[in-house]
Structure formats: C-alpha cells, structure tokens
Design a protein around this motif. Sequence first.
Motif, PDB file in Angstrom:
ATOM      1  N   LEU A  66     -11.604  10.788 -51.363  1.00 24.08           N
ATOM      2  CA  LEU A  66     -11.291  11.386 -50.088  1.00 24.08           C
ATOM      3  C   LEU A  66     -12.155  11.361 -49.084  1.00 24.08           C
ATOM      4  O   LEU A  66     -12.055  11.916 -47.773  1.00 24.08           O
ATOM      5  CB  LEU A  66     -10.824  12.854 -50.363  1.00 24.08           C
ATOM      6  N   LEU A 249      -5.522   1.466 -41.850  1.00 26.28           N
ATOM      7  CA  LEU A 249      -5.371   2.574 -40.616  1.00 26.28           C
ATOM      8  C   LEU A 249      -3.751   2.666 -40.072  1.00 26.28           C
ATOM      9  O   LEU A 249      -3.120   1.584 -40.110  1.00 26.28           O
ATOM     10  CB  LEU A 249      -6.040   2.021 -39.326  1.00 26.28           C
ATOM     11  N   LEU A 332     -17.370   6.420 -33.551  1.00 26.19           N
ATOM     12  CA  LEU A 332     -16.867   5.385 -32.664  1.00 26.19           C
ATOM     13  C   LEU A 332     -18.054   4.449 -32.796  1.00 26.19           C
ATOM     14  O   LEU A 332     -18.921   4.296 -32.045  1.00 26.19           O
ATOM     15  CB  LEU A 332     -17.218   5.941 -31.196  1.00 26.19           C
TER      16      LEU A 332
HETATM   17  C1  LIG Z   1     -19.338   3.763 -41.677  1.00 33.06           C
HETATM   18  C2  LIG Z   1     -17.782   4.212 -41.016  1.00 33.06           C
HETATM   19  C3  LIG Z   1     -17.596   3.942 -39.808  1.00 33.06           C
HETATM   20  C4  LIG Z   1     -16.399   4.133 -38.881  1.00 33.06           C
HETATM   21  N1  LIG Z   1     -16.143   3.667 -37.729  1.00 33.06           N
HETATM   22  C5  LIG Z   1     -15.081   4.247 -37.238  1.00 33.06           C
HETATM   23  C6  LIG Z   1     -14.892   3.783 -35.812  1.00 33.06           C
HETATM   24  O1  LIG Z   1     -15.331   2.937 -35.243  1.00 33.06           O
HETATM   25  N2  LIG Z   1     -13.590   4.068 -35.145  1.00 33.06           N
HETATM   26  C7  LIG Z   1     -12.796   5.144 -35.668  1.00 33.06           C
HETATM   27  O2  LIG Z   1     -11.734   5.425 -35.303  1.00 33.06           O
HETATM   28  N3  LIG Z   1     -12.887   5.442 -37.191  1.00 33.06           N
HETATM   29  C8  LIG Z   1     -14.234   5.193 -37.831  1.00 33.06           C
HETATM   30  N4  LIG Z   1     -14.296   5.439 -39.078  1.00 33.06           N
HETATM   31  C9  LIG Z   1     -13.553   6.576 -39.651  1.00 33.06           C
HETATM   32  C10 LIG Z   1     -12.555   5.842 -40.587  1.00 33.06           C
HETATM   33  O3  LIG Z   1     -11.917   5.026 -39.970  1.00 33.06           O
HETATM   34  C11 LIG Z   1     -11.917   7.070 -41.453  1.00 33.06           C
HETATM   35  O4  LIG Z   1     -12.861   7.607 -42.189  1.00 33.06           O
HETATM   36  C12 LIG Z   1     -10.804   6.352 -42.486  1.00 33.06           C
HETATM   37  O5  LIG Z   1      -9.713   5.649 -41.668  1.00 33.06           O
HETATM   38  C13 LIG Z   1     -10.444   7.553 -43.457  1.00 33.06           C
HETATM   39  O6  LIG Z   1      -9.651   8.245 -42.643  1.00 33.06           O
HETATM   40  P1  LIG Z   1      -9.947   9.910 -42.878  1.00 33.06           P
HETATM   41  O7  LIG Z   1     -11.549   9.817 -42.484  1.00 33.06           O
HETATM   42  O8  LIG Z   1      -9.106  10.490 -42.095  1.00 33.06           O
HETATM   43  O9  LIG Z   1      -9.994  10.386 -43.980  1.00 33.06           O
HETATM   44  C14 LIG Z   1     -15.637   5.302 -39.763  1.00 33.06           C
HETATM   45  C15 LIG Z   1     -16.047   5.584 -40.928  1.00 33.06           C
HETATM   46  C16 LIG Z   1     -17.089   5.390 -41.746  1.00 33.06           C
HETATM   47  C17 LIG Z   1     -17.464   5.809 -42.989  1.00 33.06           C
END
Ligand SMILES: Cc1cc2nc3c(=O)[nH]c(=O)nc-3n(C[C@H](O)[C@H](O)[C@H](O)COP(=O)(O)O)c2cc1C
Length: 393
Positions: A66, A249, A332
């Motif tokens: 999760l 996504l 971001l």
């Molecule tokens: C290393 C890392 C980089 C991420 N970079 C982005 C990003 O640039 N833009 C974004 O919208 N989400 C980003 N995320 C969030 C992830 O997209 C998100 O954690 C994933 O889709 C799962 O969704 P949740 O966090 O709602 O469980 C990032 C997460 C991690 C761990």
Amino acid sequence: MVRTSRREFLKKAGASLLAVSFGGLIWRAVDQGVFSTGKGPAYELWSEDETSTLSDPMAMIQAATLASNPHNSQPWLFRVRETSIEMYADTTRNLGTMDPLLREMHMGLGCALENMVLTAAARGYRTEIRYFPKSSDRSYIARVDLAPGTIESSPLQQVISQRHTHRGAYDTEQALRPELLQQLHDTGLDKSERSVNLIWLTTEEAKRRTGELVISSTEAIIADAEMSHDSNRWFRGDWDDLQAHRDGLTLDAQGGAAWIRAAGKMLPNVSHDSANQFWLKSTRQTHVHTAGAYGLITVPDLKNPEDRVKAGRVWQRIHLKGTVEGLAMHPLNQPMEMRDRELHLHNLTRPFGQQLEQLTDQAGEEAIFLFRIGYPMTSVHPSPRRALEDVLI
Ligand SMILES: Cc1cc2nc3c(=O)[nH]c(=O)nc-3n(C[C@H](O)[C@H](O)[C@H](O)COP(=O)(O)O)c2cc1C
C-alpha cells in the motif's frame, strides 16, 4: 386500427432513440467503472477487514504494497522466511527513461519497507534491517529480521490504508503553520535515517522558483518522446485493463471533480498528446498554483542506493504523518526526472541539474525527491494494487 400521425411517429421514434442512446451511455458508464470508483479486485487490498484476517507476515506484506511508489509501478517482490522477510526489486517494472538511475524505484522500495516495519511493530515484532545484504545481487534490496518484541501500534501505522496521493487543488487560504512543518520534519527524519535531509521551501520566492522549475521540467518531459512514452504507458484509461493489471495511474487518482472523472471515463481512450496537455495544464493551474509549500528531500550522494531506499522510508513517514494531520501531499518529481535524464545522457550543460542545485542551496546535498503540501479541498481515491500472491516469490 390505431393510426399514428406523422408527428406522433416522429415523437415516438425520437423517444426510443433517446432511450437507446441513454441506455448506451449508462452501459458505457457501468462498463468503464463510473459508478465503481475504488471498487473491484484492484482495490480490495485497501480494505481494513482483510488486515485482521491475514497472518503476521502477510499483513506486513499487505502494508508494504500500500506504499507510495513511482507511477504505481509497484516494483517489489517479497519472500517470506521463517524469521525474516526479504524484499527484492522487480526490475521489469522500472520506468525506463523516466528513471534511468533507479532513484524512484529504490525510493518506492524504501516506502514499502517503512510500511512493513511499522506493521511488524504493530504485530509485536522487533525488526532489524540489512540493506543490500548480498553484494552480488543488487535487486535484493533488504532483509527484515523479525524477533518477538512488544506490540507498538503507532499513529503512522494506523493510517497506512488512508494515505493517498492528492493531485487535486489545495486550499490557498489556509496557511501551513511552521510548527506543523517542523513536526513533519522530525517525524520523517527519525534518528535511524541520518543520511537523509528535508528542506521546506515556504517563502514566496522559493515557491515561485520551484513552481517554475516543475512546469519547465514537465514541458521538457513532454517534448522528449521516449520519456513521454515511458510515462504514459502506465496510464490505465480502460476500466477492464485497470482491473486486470491492478497497477498504474488512473483517472480516479487525478483528484478531479466527480463529473470530470466520469466524463473522462466515458470518452474513448485519449491520445498521448491530449494526456500530456491535460497533465501540463493541471501542473500549472492546480499543482503549482495551489501548493501551500514544497518539501525537498536530499541525500549526500544520489548514486548511493542505500540512501535512496532510506530517502523512500523518510518520504513514506512524512506522507503518513501528513495523513494523520489531515494534510494533502503530492510528489512532483519532474525536475529530478529531467536531472537524471541529463546525467544518463551525459548532457554536460545540465540545465535542470544546475537549477536543482540552486534550489537545494546546501553544500554536499543532492535533491532526490520533491513534493507539494497543503490543506485538501476534496477527498481523494485510492490507486489499484496487485494481489498479494502476485508479489510473492
Ligand atoms: C519515488 C516516487 C516518485 C513519485 N513521483 C510522482 C510524480 O512526479 N508525480 C505524481 O503525481 N506522483 C508521484 N508519485 C506518487 C505515485 O504516483 C503514487 O504513490 C502511486 O501512483 C500510488 O498512489 P498512492 O500514493 O495514492 O497509493 C511518486 C511516488 C514515489 C514513491
């Protein structure tokens, strides 16, 4: 015999046509999950009931899955031993040109590790972590040894299934108190992760510079065909596809209003170009425009994989603490993705690398992760997760 006038006939024909097309719309709406947000097999791991019925190791792995992770690629695999859990990177799930140094993949694995350790404590285990325990296998990320301990259920552990990335607008009227940011800092950088640092960017000038960098790096990713392709391939626009893959996504996770999400689901799959323009517009008008502040996580050496995993643990803790405090957060990472691309291509001018260095402004520190923070104006929806049996080896 009943005779129908021409006018009546046309009225009836129009009504039946409407009924058919309305029926068609309803069918498409049902088919594309308009009425099923957060439901179906792809979302079942978020349900709390499941946690209580799982064995201890399975509950730890469920919590791990999760975690926050790059593009919801879920790049992890777990092996359960008698007194330990081994975590491996699933390198087939790497983001390619979006993550050539594996910075994001290692951070996502660190996030999973943090959830696992918090849940182990809540189930009464003491944990000891060995990072990269086998030098000949760099995909073997960590071994968590488990020993009987006392039950410690922390507030962070209790919100693991409530934490979600919030990509919607934040309330620009509600200021973030400095004491709250300090608390997030202290919770994130707990003493075990000394190598990781967090800088808050709160002044108007720092926010302006950061916002501009986020927008220009988004434009650069869109202009780079390989990066754009590698990013967009994780978008799951079709409901059946989403339920089958259980990763990537989704429209529901973009934080838009219900009617926009519904309309998006009803339309045929959008082109990469339209998706890119939607992303850029949201980045400019929502993400940057409503950011309360930015947080920048740094490490002494970007190339050190252990520090990247530790930085992931820190991010997960900050996001969980933010969830406890009712805050919204959104990574971001476009500036880092461009900086890593420059490093990978040996681009000597390094425009994004240089701008990140100016933002970090601390000698000996390298930027590894950027996020925005603020007060949410709407609730958000979970992202899909793969079944436990699919992440076990
Ligand atoms: C290393 C890392 C980089 C991420 N970079 C982005 C990003 O640039 N833009 C974004 O919208 N989400 C980003 N995320 C969030 C992830 O997209 C998100 O954690 C994933 O889709 C799962 O969704 P949740 O966090 O709602 O469980 C990032 C997460 C991690 C761990």
